[in-house]
Design a protein around this motif. Sequence first.
Motif, mmCIF file in Angstrom:
data_model
loop_
_atom_site.group_PDB
_atom_site.id
_atom_site.type_symbol
_atom_site.label_atom_id
_atom_site.label_comp_id
_atom_site.label_asym_id
_atom_site.label_seq_id
_atom_site.Cartn_x
_atom_site.Cartn_y
_atom_site.Cartn_z
ATOM 1 N N VAL A 3 58.666 40.413 37.564
ATOM 2 C CA VAL A 3 57.249 40.847 36.990
ATOM 3 C C VAL A 3 56.270 40.787 38.105
ATOM 4 O O VAL A 3 55.698 39.725 38.217
ATOM 5 C CB VAL A 3 56.725 40.757 35.641
ATOM 6 C CG1 VAL A 3 55.656 41.461 35.297
ATOM 7 C CG2 VAL A 3 58.030 40.853 34.693
ATOM 8 N N ASN A 51 60.504 45.674 33.556
ATOM 9 C CA ASN A 51 60.249 44.546 34.137
ATOM 10 C C ASN A 51 59.413 44.448 35.117
ATOM 11 O O ASN A 51 59.099 43.256 35.610
ATOM 12 C CB ASN A 51 61.840 44.144 34.593
ATOM 13 C CG ASN A 51 62.799 43.887 33.613
ATOM 14 O OD1 ASN A 51 62.410 42.860 32.591
ATOM 15 N ND2 ASN A 51 63.768 44.507 33.456
ATOM 16 N N SER A 53 55.247 45.409 36.562
ATOM 17 C CA SER A 53 53.873 45.681 36.007
ATOM 18 C C SER A 53 53.106 47.083 36.358
ATOM 19 O O SER A 53 52.609 47.679 35.359
ATOM 20 C CB SER A 53 52.675 44.619 36.202
ATOM 21 O OG SER A 53 52.827 44.456 37.759
ATOM 22 N N ARG A 147 59.964 38.613 32.871
ATOM 23 C CA ARG A 147 59.859 38.765 31.447
ATOM 24 C C ARG A 147 60.400 37.897 30.898
ATOM 25 O O ARG A 147 61.575 37.425 31.522
ATOM 26 C CB ARG A 147 60.108 40.312 31.153
ATOM 27 C CG ARG A 147 59.126 41.141 31.585
ATOM 28 C CD ARG A 147 59.458 42.608 30.786
ATOM 29 N NE ARG A 147 59.344 42.555 29.322
ATOM 30 C CZ ARG A 147 59.244 43.286 28.643
ATOM 31 N NH1 ARG A 147 59.577 44.637 29.051
ATOM 32 N NH2 ARG A 147 59.305 43.365 27.212
ATOM 33 N N SER A 172 52.315 46.002 31.412
ATOM 34 C CA SER A 172 53.265 46.669 32.181
ATOM 35 C C SER A 172 53.231 48.331 31.870
ATOM 36 O O SER A 172 53.152 48.630 30.568
ATOM 37 C CB SER A 172 54.811 46.179 31.501
ATOM 38 O OG SER A 172 55.709 46.921 32.117
ATOM 39 N N VAL A 179 53.197 42.380 27.885
ATOM 40 C CA VAL A 179 54.506 41.716 27.435
ATOM 41 C C VAL A 179 54.375 40.243 27.936
ATOM 42 O O VAL A 179 53.531 39.936 28.820
ATOM 43 C CB VAL A 179 55.721 42.465 28.252
ATOM 44 C CG1 VAL A 179 55.823 43.924 27.902
ATOM 45 C CG2 VAL A 179 55.404 42.362 29.675
ATOM 46 N N ILE A 181 55.535 36.842 29.833
ATOM 47 C CA ILE A 181 56.207 36.531 30.823
ATOM 48 C C ILE A 181 56.282 35.050 31.029
ATOM 49 O O ILE A 181 55.512 34.352 30.502
ATOM 50 C CB ILE A 181 55.568 37.142 32.212
ATOM 51 C CG1 ILE A 181 54.093 36.614 32.483
ATOM 52 C CG2 ILE A 181 55.546 38.658 32.056
ATOM 53 C CD1 ILE A 181 53.324 36.887 33.701
#
Length: 201
Positions: A3, A51, A53, A147, A172, A179, A181
């Motif tokens: 990410v 997966n 950004s 992630r 993302s 999400v 990470i």
Amino acid sequence: MVVESDGLLDESSLYAAPLPQEAVHVRLDTPRVDDLADLVFLANNKQVAANLSTMPHPFTAQDGRALIEKAERNRPLNAGFAIRLKSTGRLIGLTRYANVEPDGPLHIGYWLGEPFWGRGYATEAVHALVDHAFTHTDAEELQGSCRVTNPASRRVLIKSGFQYRDPSMIRSLGAGGSVPIERYTLEKAVWKSLKGWGQGR
């Protein structure tokens, strides 16, 4: 896939330095206009975008052309490369490092098209990218992230010498929101030690 921090794959350009050293199965070089069909085919994948950004989904030909055009620009501490199979020259993904904060560490980002997952290509590409970043910039630290639901990316970072730093959140586009990470870091001194161990074998 890592990410990447905001802007990593969105504001791409090639660093004014020699290209990264070729790996066993892949090489990194400049994205080209004739890569557009492969780029759009591979990037227009929800599992890839979720997966990352800044990668939009769907990923259109217009998105691909804009990315290739930006990759031709030259800015310090901001290098982007096509990941290609050495055997065919075909584009299979993208990778880059960028300074996204003034005086901050360089962040790495990468992705591979789904047909090329699980073959070790991402690890080779990240090794070449890290070597290039530490050799051709004055960076003392690199950062990467993945992630928490992406164990393959976690393995790539760890196999590349990165060490776990802390948990965080990132927005993302492909996932449609924020999400969780994991963030990782690699110091230049550690990289030098790892390179030295490899040469001693």
